[in-house]
Motif scaffolding. Structure first.
Motif, PDB file in Angstrom:
ATOM      1  N   ALA A  56      69.261  35.731  93.258  1.00 33.42           N
ATOM      2  CA  ALA A  56      68.047  36.489  92.912  1.00 33.42           C
ATOM      3  C   ALA A  56      68.098  37.896  93.519  1.00 33.42           C
ATOM      4  O   ALA A  56      67.789  38.884  92.848  1.00 33.42           O
ATOM      5  CB  ALA A  56      66.806  35.749  93.396  1.00 33.42           C
ATOM      6  N   PHE A  57      68.502  37.978  94.798  1.00 36.56           N
ATOM      7  CA  PHE A  57      68.525  39.295  95.441  1.00 36.56           C
ATOM      8  C   PHE A  57      69.682  40.159  94.924  1.00 36.56           C
ATOM      9  O   PHE A  57      69.566  41.383  94.885  1.00 36.56           O
ATOM     10  CB  PHE A  57      68.550  39.162  96.966  1.00 36.56           C
ATOM     11  CG  PHE A  57      67.202  38.783  97.527  1.00 36.56           C
ATOM     12  CD1 PHE A  57      66.215  39.748  97.673  1.00 36.56           C
ATOM     13  CD2 PHE A  57      66.902  37.476  97.851  1.00 36.56           C
ATOM     14  CE1 PHE A  57      64.955  39.412  98.155  1.00 36.56           C
ATOM     15  CE2 PHE A  57      65.647  37.125  98.341  1.00 36.56           C
ATOM     16  CZ  PHE A  57      64.663  38.096  98.491  1.00 36.56           C
ATOM     17  N   ALA A  58      70.756  39.526  94.495  1.00 39.57           N
ATOM     18  CA  ALA A  58      71.850  40.300  93.887  1.00 39.57           C
ATOM     19  C   ALA A  58      71.384  40.903  92.568  1.00 39.57           C
ATOM     20  O   ALA A  58      71.643  42.073  92.270  1.00 39.57           O
ATOM     21  CB  ALA A  58      73.072  39.411  93.681  1.00 39.57           C
ATOM     22  N   MET A  59      70.647  40.105  91.786  1.00 43.60           N
ATOM     23  CA  MET A  59      70.135  40.590  90.494  1.00 43.60           C
ATOM     24  C   MET A  59      69.126  41.714  90.673  1.00 43.60           C
ATOM     25  O   MET A  59      68.912  42.517  89.760  1.00 43.60           O
ATOM     26  CB  MET A  59      69.425  39.453  89.750  1.00 43.60           C
ATOM     27  CG  MET A  59      70.338  38.324  89.386  1.00 43.60           C
ATOM     28  SD  MET A  59      71.037  38.572  87.766  1.00 43.60           S
ATOM     29  CE  MET A  59      71.302  36.878  87.304  1.00 43.60           C
ATOM     30  N   GLU A  85      72.866  48.241  91.207  1.00 44.37           N
ATOM     31  CA  GLU A  85      74.306  48.503  91.212  1.00 44.37           C
ATOM     32  C   GLU A  85      75.116  47.213  91.071  1.00 44.37           C
ATOM     33  O   GLU A  85      76.310  47.253  90.792  1.00 44.37           O
ATOM     34  CB  GLU A  85      74.717  49.294  92.465  1.00 44.37           C
ATOM     35  CG  GLU A  85      74.774  48.515  93.769  1.00 44.37           C
ATOM     36  CD  GLU A  85      73.416  48.318  94.460  1.00 44.37           C
ATOM     37  OE1 GLU A  85      72.357  48.449  93.802  1.00 44.37           O
ATOM     38  OE2 GLU A  85      73.423  47.984  95.659  1.00 44.37           O
ATOM     39  N   LEU A  86      74.479  46.054  91.262  1.00 43.80           N
ATOM     40  CA  LEU A  86      75.198  44.785  91.152  1.00 43.80           C
ATOM     41  C   LEU A  86      74.855  44.024  89.874  1.00 43.80           C
ATOM     42  O   LEU A  86      75.620  43.195  89.411  1.00 43.80           O
ATOM     43  CB  LEU A  86      74.841  43.876  92.353  1.00 43.80           C
ATOM     44  CG  LEU A  86      75.135  44.401  93.752  1.00 43.80           C
ATOM     45  CD1 LEU A  86      74.634  43.407  94.790  1.00 43.80           C
ATOM     46  CD2 LEU A  86      76.635  44.625  93.932  1.00 43.80           C
ATOM     47  N   ARG A  87      73.655  44.300  89.355  1.00 47.29           N
ATOM     48  CA  ARG A  87      73.054  43.417  88.357  1.00 47.29           C
ATOM     49  C   ARG A  87      73.943  43.103  87.149  1.00 47.29           C
ATOM     50  O   ARG A  87      74.239  41.940  86.882  1.00 47.29           O
ATOM     51  CB  ARG A  87      71.729  44.009  87.883  1.00 47.29           C
ATOM     52  CG  ARG A  87      71.005  43.097  86.902  1.00 47.29           C
ATOM     53  CD  ARG A  87      69.713  43.717  86.447  1.00 47.29           C
ATOM     54  NE  ARG A  87      68.803  43.891  87.564  1.00 47.29           N
ATOM     55  CZ  ARG A  87      67.753  44.714  87.538  1.00 47.29           C
ATOM     56  NH1 ARG A  87      67.492  45.426  86.466  1.00 47.29           N
ATOM     57  NH2 ARG A  87      66.976  44.815  88.591  1.00 47.29           N
ATOM     58  N   ASP A  88      74.380  44.124  86.433  1.00 50.46           N
ATOM     59  CA  ASP A  88      75.043  43.876  85.148  1.00 50.46           C
ATOM     60  C   ASP A  88      76.307  43.046  85.317  1.00 50.46           C
ATOM     61  O   ASP A  88      76.523  42.060  84.615  1.00 50.46           O
ATOM     62  CB  ASP A  88      75.381  45.197  84.453  1.00 50.46           C
ATOM     63  CG  ASP A  88      74.107  45.901  83.984  1.00 50.46           C
ATOM     64  OD1 ASP A  88      73.040  45.238  84.041  1.00 50.46           O
ATOM     65  OD2 ASP A  88      74.185  47.084  83.606  1.00 50.46           O
ATOM     66  N   GLU A  89      77.129  43.449  86.269  1.00 51.12           N
ATOM     67  CA  GLU A  89      78.394  42.745  86.454  1.00 51.12           C
ATOM     68  C   GLU A  89      78.148  41.315  86.922  1.00 51.12           C
ATOM     69  O   GLU A  89      78.805  40.367  86.478  1.00 51.12           O
ATOM     70  CB  GLU A  89      79.241  43.508  87.481  1.00 51.12           C
ATOM     71  CG  GLU A  89      80.716  43.288  87.283  1.00 51.12           C
ATOM     72  CD  GLU A  89      81.543  44.142  88.252  1.00 51.12           C
ATOM     73  OE1 GLU A  89      81.194  45.328  88.458  1.00 51.12           O
ATOM     74  OE2 GLU A  89      82.529  43.610  88.786  1.00 51.12           O
ATOM     75  N   PHE A  90      77.180  41.151  87.805  1.00 47.25           N
ATOM     76  CA  PHE A  90      76.873  39.823  88.332  1.00 47.25           C
ATOM     77  C   PHE A  90      76.337  38.903  87.228  1.00 47.25           C
ATOM     78  O   PHE A  90      76.748  37.750  87.097  1.00 47.25           O
ATOM     79  CB  PHE A  90      75.858  39.947  89.477  1.00 47.25           C
ATOM     80  CG  PHE A  90      75.574  38.646  90.178  1.00 47.25           C
ATOM     81  CD1 PHE A  90      76.556  37.999  90.899  1.00 47.25           C
ATOM     82  CD2 PHE A  90      74.318  38.067  90.101  1.00 47.25           C
ATOM     83  CE1 PHE A  90      76.299  36.795  91.540  1.00 47.25           C
ATOM     84  CE2 PHE A  90      74.051  36.861  90.739  1.00 47.25           C
ATOM     85  CZ  PHE A  90      75.044  36.226  91.460  1.00 47.25           C
ATOM     86  N   GLN A  91      75.442  39.467  86.422  1.00 49.67           N
ATOM     87  CA  GLN A  91      74.856  38.691  85.332  1.00 49.67           C
ATOM     88  C   GLN A  91      75.943  38.233  84.355  1.00 49.67           C
ATOM     89  O   GLN A  91      75.971  37.068  83.952  1.00 49.67           O
ATOM     90  CB  GLN A  91      73.858  39.571  84.584  1.00 49.67           C
ATOM     91  CG  GLN A  91      72.623  38.850  84.157  1.00 49.67           C
ATOM     92  CD  GLN A  91      71.481  39.843  83.916  1.00 49.67           C
ATOM     93  OE1 GLN A  91      71.677  41.062  83.923  1.00 49.67           O
ATOM     94  NE2 GLN A  91      70.302  39.301  83.703  1.00 49.67           N
ATOM     95  N   ALA A  92      76.853  39.139  84.021  1.00 53.34           N
ATOM     96  CA  ALA A  92      77.936  38.803  83.100  1.00 53.34           C
ATOM     97  C   ALA A  92      78.828  37.725  83.717  1.00 53.34           C
ATOM     98  O   ALA A  92      79.281  36.795  83.041  1.00 53.34           O
ATOM     99  CB  ALA A  92      78.753  40.053  82.784  1.00 53.34           C
TER     100      ALA A  92
END
Ligand code: G1P
Length: 295
Positions: free
Chosen positions: A268-271, A275-282
């Motif tokens: 949740a905190f990464a999302m 700067e982390l969201r898109d890559e993490f979500q993918a």
């Protein structure tokens, strides 16, 4: 109504669920992304106007004290090499001079015992208790919401959340007598009741605003659930004299005392970080697909 200036952080727990990681690192130092659990709790307290921070620690928790200390050599080296962002990141760990106190709980005798140890430091004024395992994410920090509500209710206040009936034995649970918006008046509290005997599914989450009368109740009580001195029992013993309300905060709570909750909080905190969201979500979507196909 007296301003809530002091907060107690019980941080003496062994963190056995996170072994071996917690063999040499306090569980409160485990990071969600790049901030340790204790930082989330301290930031929440600061946002609520807390000025004095009382940590109830134990042997092996020295890293917590170092964390809030200045790191002169590190800061000099970052400054010399022009690493401004890294230097700025340390800002969150800087606390006003003399604002932190550490005291030791020598025996694991429970949350009630840990809070009782802070008696002399708290003195005769209302104070907050924050359990750093409970991380609450939301637009307005949970303790600040409580402080505002507590200015109207007085008495003891506990943060609450609805839990499934089969989970009551993991929490303190309220016996609710009346409700008004986010505030519920309690006629009693029970620590870790089995579902069959739980008075409700309104569970206590680790944020409290307590009156100093709690200390006399803690002195009078013997061990409760799990053979430990329970804070819930002391609050229950003070229901009539002081009054107890449950505050159903706005926000999402993660049980970072469990591995499942910790991993979910990390996601949740990464999302939340642009700067982390898109890559993490993918990445997560890709993993889900791999596991779906494999199943
Ligand atoms: C403590 C309290 C319990 C509360 C819980 C919230 O229990 O004793 O009343 O519901 O924190 O996280 P613990 O989880 O430390 O066993």
């Amino acid at each position: 109504m007296t301003h809530v200036r002091k907060a107690v952080f019980p941080v003496a727990g062994l963190g056995t669920r996170f072994l071996p990681a917690t063999k040499s690192v306090p569980k409160e130092m485990l990071p969600l992304v790049d901030r340790p659990l204790i930082q989330y709790a301290v930031d929440e307290a600061r946002a609520a106007g807390i000025e004095e921070f009382i940590f109830v620690t134990a042997a092996g928790k020295g890293a917590l004290e170092d964390y809030f200390d200045t790191a002169a050599a590190l800061e000099r080296s970052l400054a010399d090499s022009g690493k401004k962002e890294a230097l700025a990141a340390l800002g969150a760990t800087r606390m006003p001079e003399g604002a932190l106190t550490f005291l030791r709980q020598n025996q694991p005798r429970g949350l009630g015992h840990a809070v009782r140890l802070a008696r002399r430091l708290v003195g005769d004024e209302p104070f907050a208790v924050l359990l750093p395992d409970d991380v609450i994410r939301g637009a307005e920090p949970a303790l600040a919401q409580m402080v505002a509500a507590h200015a109207r209710t007085g008495g003891h206040m506990v943060a609450t959340m609805e839990v499934p009936l089969n989970k009551t034995a993991s929490y303190g649970v309220l016996d609710v007598s009346s409700e008004n918006g986010r505030i519920a008046r309690a006629r009693g509290l029970v620590e870790k009741p089995r579902p069959e005997v739980a008075p409700s599914t309104r569970a206590i989450i680790g944020r409290y605003i307590l009156q100093p009368s709690i200390f006399d109740k803690l002195d009078m009580l013997g061990p409760g659930a799990g053979g430990e001195l329970q804070l819930t029992d002391a609050i229950n013993a003070d229901v009539e004299a002081t009054g107890v309300t449950g505050f159903s905060f706005a926000g999402e709570r993660f049980d970072c005392g469990s591995i499942q909750g910790f991993v979910q909080a990390t996601a949740a905190f990464a999302m939340d970080r642009l700067e982390l969201r898109d890559e993490f979500q993918a990445f997560i979507a890709g993993r889900s697909e791999i596991h779906r196909v494999a199943a």
